[in-house]
Write a protein that holds these residues in place. Sequence first.
Motif, PDB file in Angstrom:
ATOM      1  N   HIS A 113       0.843  -1.209   0.000  1.00  0.00           N
ATOM      2  CA  HIS A 113       0.000   0.000   0.000  1.00  0.00           C
ATOM      3  C   HIS A 113       0.875   1.255   0.000  1.00  0.00           C
ATOM      4  O   HIS A 113       0.617   2.208  -0.733  1.00  0.00           O
ATOM      5  CB  HIS A 113      -0.925   0.015   1.218  1.00  0.00           C
ATOM      6  CG  HIS A 113      -2.276  -0.593   0.955  1.00  0.00           C
ATOM      7  ND1 HIS A 113      -3.106  -0.151  -0.047  1.00  0.00           N
ATOM      8  CD2 HIS A 113      -2.946  -1.616   1.564  1.00  0.00           C
ATOM      9  CE1 HIS A 113      -4.233  -0.861  -0.045  1.00  0.00           C
ATOM     10  NE2 HIS A 113      -4.153  -1.768   0.923  1.00  0.00           N
ATOM     11  N   SER A 140      -6.796   1.294   5.998  1.00  0.00           N
ATOM     12  CA  SER A 140      -7.524   0.383   5.116  1.00  0.00           C
ATOM     13  C   SER A 140      -8.661  -0.268   5.891  1.00  0.00           C
ATOM     14  O   SER A 140      -9.004   0.152   6.993  1.00  0.00           O
ATOM     15  CB  SER A 140      -6.559  -0.674   4.590  1.00  0.00           C
ATOM     16  OG  SER A 140      -6.140  -1.498   5.656  1.00  0.00           O
ATOM     17  N   GLY A 141      -9.231  -1.338   5.309  1.00  0.00           N
ATOM     18  CA  GLY A 141     -10.339  -2.033   5.966  1.00  0.00           C
ATOM     19  C   GLY A 141      -9.887  -2.785   7.204  1.00  0.00           C
ATOM     20  O   GLY A 141     -10.668  -3.009   8.126  1.00  0.00           O
ATOM     21  N   GLY A 142      -8.617  -3.177   7.252  1.00  0.00           N
ATOM     22  CA  GLY A 142      -8.136  -3.967   8.386  1.00  0.00           C
ATOM     23  C   GLY A 142      -7.093  -3.270   9.235  1.00  0.00           C
ATOM     24  O   GLY A 142      -6.741  -3.768  10.310  1.00  0.00           O
ATOM     25  N   PHE A 170     -15.782   2.961   8.924  1.00  0.00           N
ATOM     26  CA  PHE A 170     -16.662   3.455   7.848  1.00  0.00           C
ATOM     27  C   PHE A 170     -17.674   2.374   7.469  1.00  0.00           C
ATOM     28  O   PHE A 170     -18.862   2.654   7.273  1.00  0.00           O
ATOM     29  CB  PHE A 170     -15.831   3.832   6.612  1.00  0.00           C
ATOM     30  CG  PHE A 170     -15.389   5.269   6.590  1.00  0.00           C
ATOM     31  CD1 PHE A 170     -16.254   6.276   6.181  1.00  0.00           C
ATOM     32  CD2 PHE A 170     -14.096   5.629   6.949  1.00  0.00           C
ATOM     33  CE1 PHE A 170     -15.852   7.607   6.152  1.00  0.00           C
ATOM     34  CE2 PHE A 170     -13.676   6.957   6.926  1.00  0.00           C
ATOM     35  CZ  PHE A 170     -14.561   7.950   6.524  1.00  0.00           C
ATOM     36  N   GLY A 184     -17.107   3.079   3.079  1.00  0.00           N
ATOM     37  CA  GLY A 184     -16.377   4.332   2.868  1.00  0.00           C
ATOM     38  C   GLY A 184     -16.965   5.176   1.752  1.00  0.00           C
ATOM     39  O   GLY A 184     -17.403   6.320   1.993  1.00  0.00           O
ATOM     40  N   PRO A 185     -17.026   4.633   0.523  1.00  0.00           N
ATOM     41  CA  PRO A 185     -17.598   5.418  -0.575  1.00  0.00           C
ATOM     42  C   PRO A 185     -19.067   5.775  -0.320  1.00  0.00           C
ATOM     43  O   PRO A 185     -19.515   6.857  -0.696  1.00  0.00           O
ATOM     44  CB  PRO A 185     -17.467   4.495  -1.793  1.00  0.00           C
ATOM     45  CG  PRO A 185     -16.388   3.519  -1.423  1.00  0.00           C
ATOM     46  CD  PRO A 185     -16.449   3.358   0.061  1.00  0.00           C
ATOM     47  N   GLU A 188     -19.161   8.658   2.143  1.00  0.00           N
ATOM     48  CA  GLU A 188     -18.665   9.861   1.461  1.00  0.00           C
ATOM     49  C   GLU A 188     -19.774  10.450   0.575  1.00  0.00           C
ATOM     50  O   GLU A 188     -20.025  11.652   0.596  1.00  0.00           O
ATOM     51  CB  GLU A 188     -17.422   9.507   0.626  1.00  0.00           C
ATOM     52  CG  GLU A 188     -16.876  10.695  -0.118  1.00  0.00           C
ATOM     53  CD  GLU A 188     -15.419  10.516  -0.563  1.00  0.00           C
ATOM     54  OE1 GLU A 188     -15.048   9.391  -0.936  1.00  0.00           O
ATOM     55  OE2 GLU A 188     -14.693  11.505  -0.555  1.00  0.00           O
ATOM     56  N   ASN A 271     -10.521   8.840   0.283  1.00  0.00           N
ATOM     57  CA  ASN A 271     -11.534   9.786   0.758  1.00  0.00           C
ATOM     58  C   ASN A 271     -11.114  11.238   0.474  1.00  0.00           C
ATOM     59  O   ASN A 271     -10.035  11.674   0.866  1.00  0.00           O
ATOM     60  CB  ASN A 271     -11.746   9.579   2.271  1.00  0.00           C
ATOM     61  CG  ASN A 271     -12.874  10.418   2.804  1.00  0.00           C
ATOM     62  OD1 ASN A 271     -12.703  11.588   3.091  1.00  0.00           O
ATOM     63  ND2 ASN A 271     -14.044   9.820   2.915  1.00  0.00           N
ATOM     64  N   THR A 295      -7.034   1.951  -3.107  1.00  0.00           N
ATOM     65  CA  THR A 295      -7.712   0.684  -2.813  1.00  0.00           C
ATOM     66  C   THR A 295      -6.878  -0.469  -3.379  1.00  0.00           C
ATOM     67  O   THR A 295      -5.933  -0.248  -4.146  1.00  0.00           O
ATOM     68  CB  THR A 295      -9.129   0.688  -3.419  1.00  0.00           C
ATOM     69  OG1 THR A 295      -9.032   1.119  -4.772  1.00  0.00           O
ATOM     70  CG2 THR A 295     -10.048   1.634  -2.664  1.00  0.00           C
ATOM     71  N   ASP A 296      -7.228  -1.704  -2.994  1.00  0.00           N
ATOM     72  CA  ASP A 296      -6.393  -2.858  -3.331  1.00  0.00           C
ATOM     73  C   ASP A 296      -6.165  -3.012  -4.836  1.00  0.00           C
ATOM     74  O   ASP A 296      -7.095  -2.928  -5.634  1.00  0.00           O
ATOM     75  CB  ASP A 296      -7.035  -4.134  -2.773  1.00  0.00           C
ATOM     76  CG  ASP A 296      -6.867  -4.214  -1.264  1.00  0.00           C
ATOM     77  OD1 ASP A 296      -6.125  -3.388  -0.707  1.00  0.00           O
ATOM     78  OD2 ASP A 296      -7.471  -5.115  -0.663  1.00  0.00           O
TER      79      ASP A 296
HETATM   80  O1  KG4 Z   1      -7.071  -0.931   1.154  1.00  0.00           O
HETATM   81  P1  KG4 Z   1      -8.416  -1.504   0.919  1.00  0.00           P
HETATM   82  O2  KG4 Z   1      -8.955  -1.495  -0.483  1.00  0.00           O
HETATM   83  O3  KG4 Z   1      -8.500  -2.981   1.425  1.00  0.00           O
HETATM   84  C1  KG4 Z   1      -7.873  -3.412   2.589  1.00  0.00           C
HETATM   85  O4  KG4 Z   1      -6.652  -3.657   2.562  1.00  0.00           O
HETATM   86  O5  KG4 Z   1      -8.612  -3.461   3.605  1.00  0.00           O
HETATM   87  O6  KG4 Z   1      -9.402  -0.690   1.892  1.00  0.00           O
HETATM   88  C2  KG4 Z   1     -10.774  -0.964   1.932  1.00  0.00           C
HETATM   89  C3  KG4 Z   1     -11.423  -0.019   2.937  1.00  0.00           C
HETATM   90  C4  KG4 Z   1     -12.885  -0.312   3.168  1.00  0.00           C
HETATM   91  O7  KG4 Z   1     -13.133  -0.359   4.548  1.00  0.00           O
HETATM   92  C5  KG4 Z   1     -13.595   0.879   2.517  1.00  0.00           C
HETATM   93  O8  KG4 Z   1     -14.820   1.226   3.150  1.00  0.00           O
HETATM   94  C6  KG4 Z   1     -12.567   1.976   2.659  1.00  0.00           C
HETATM   95  O9  KG4 Z   1     -11.319   1.339   2.466  1.00  0.00           O
HETATM   96  N1  KG4 Z   1     -12.740   3.029   1.649  1.00  0.00           N
HETATM   97  C7  KG4 Z   1     -13.042   4.324   1.941  1.00  0.00           C
HETATM   98  C8  KG4 Z   1     -13.193   4.975   0.700  1.00  0.00           C
HETATM   99  N2  KG4 Z   1     -12.964   4.076  -0.304  1.00  0.00           N
HETATM  100  C9  KG4 Z   1     -12.684   2.888   0.296  1.00  0.00           C
HETATM  101  N3  KG4 Z   1     -13.202   4.941   3.120  1.00  0.00           N
HETATM  102  C10 KG4 Z   1     -13.515   6.256   3.097  1.00  0.00           C
HETATM  103  N4  KG4 Z   1     -13.704   6.955   1.952  1.00  0.00           N
HETATM  104  C11 KG4 Z   1     -13.556   6.367   0.736  1.00  0.00           C
HETATM  105  N5  KG4 Z   1     -13.744   7.064  -0.388  1.00  0.00           N
END
Ligand code: KG4
Length: 328
Positions: A113, A140-142, A170, A184-185, A188, A271, A295-296
Amino acid sequence: MKTLGIETSCDETAAGIVEDGDRIISNVVASQIGIHARYGGVVPEVASRQHLLTIIPVINQAMTGVPWQDISGIAVTFGPGLAGSLLIGVNVAKAIALAKKLPLIAVNHLEAHIYANWLNSSPAGNKDRVKFPCLCLIVSGGHSDLVMMKGHGQFEKLGRTLDDAAGEAFDKAARILGLGYPGGPAIEQAGRSGIPCLPLPRAWLKGSYDFSFSGLKTALWHLVQKGEVSVADAAASFQLAVVDVLVTKTIEAARQLKVEQILLSGGVAANEMLSQQFLAKSPVRVLIPPPHLCTDNAAMVAGCGYYHLQAGRVCGYDLDVVPSLSLE
Ligand code: KG4
Ligand code: ZN
């Protein structure tokens, strides 16, 4: 030197090719969001089966127009993530490395990342953009990790979340508000027409670089239970509370530690309010990858893999997945 990256740690099946650690040749992401949305979150067993179906077509698409002789190494995410999902990527990477007689490179998803900050598509490359030492915020999500990076592969963890990760917060808040997945999206989008007027708490955890978001989620739940809050205002207020803490604590750490730059990464870095506030308030330069590289994706894995390969950090066919892997 071109590296092929493979990413299957969660619900995106991805493959990408990067030249010299920063120039994107291809970046293919097959998202499973549509499949998991009906369950309100990722179903691990469904995710790994879907990776199995998609991984070869995704790699073939990423390799379009690139002969195998041009590839110098196969980089793959081996953790952290869902065990069954990681296994698909790692085993496919081993098979390709063996068949094509290429070095196998084990990449930490969190480190990947961070390396999204090096990526670009211009022939000039991006090598001089990042200045060490820098402060990395991975949201991120985790994970919600604050990490000092002193050089390639040199990390010192300063803080982390004590409970929910920022992205997880989120996602849970979106569920409370009846919005879709991923949260998240959805938050937002819903927050765009709202006013951040609701009284939500911020866990400052003064004197530490750690974060905490579970109290904020609970406070939102209580407000919603009481009724009469608009979803738009609740979404805007929740987003501001998360952004406020992330921006304030990271900038304070950057001042204390006298870093050259702040590097944002992870899904939450997509975001808009978060990036706007960082750019407006930070005394040092802030780098933020474009949303599709926050994002991933696998370009970030390929880019990170290049620096491992340069340092001679390759691994054997006994590579195993490490679902709870951390940085350091
Ligand atoms: O990095 P990622 O794609 O996957 C992981 O490694 O977890 O992050 C996913 C996370 C999810 O919780 C999603 O809700 C959040 O990132 N996310 C956002 C936005 N886009 C994705 N949170 C806030 N605003 C956004 N625009
Ligand atoms: Zn991720």
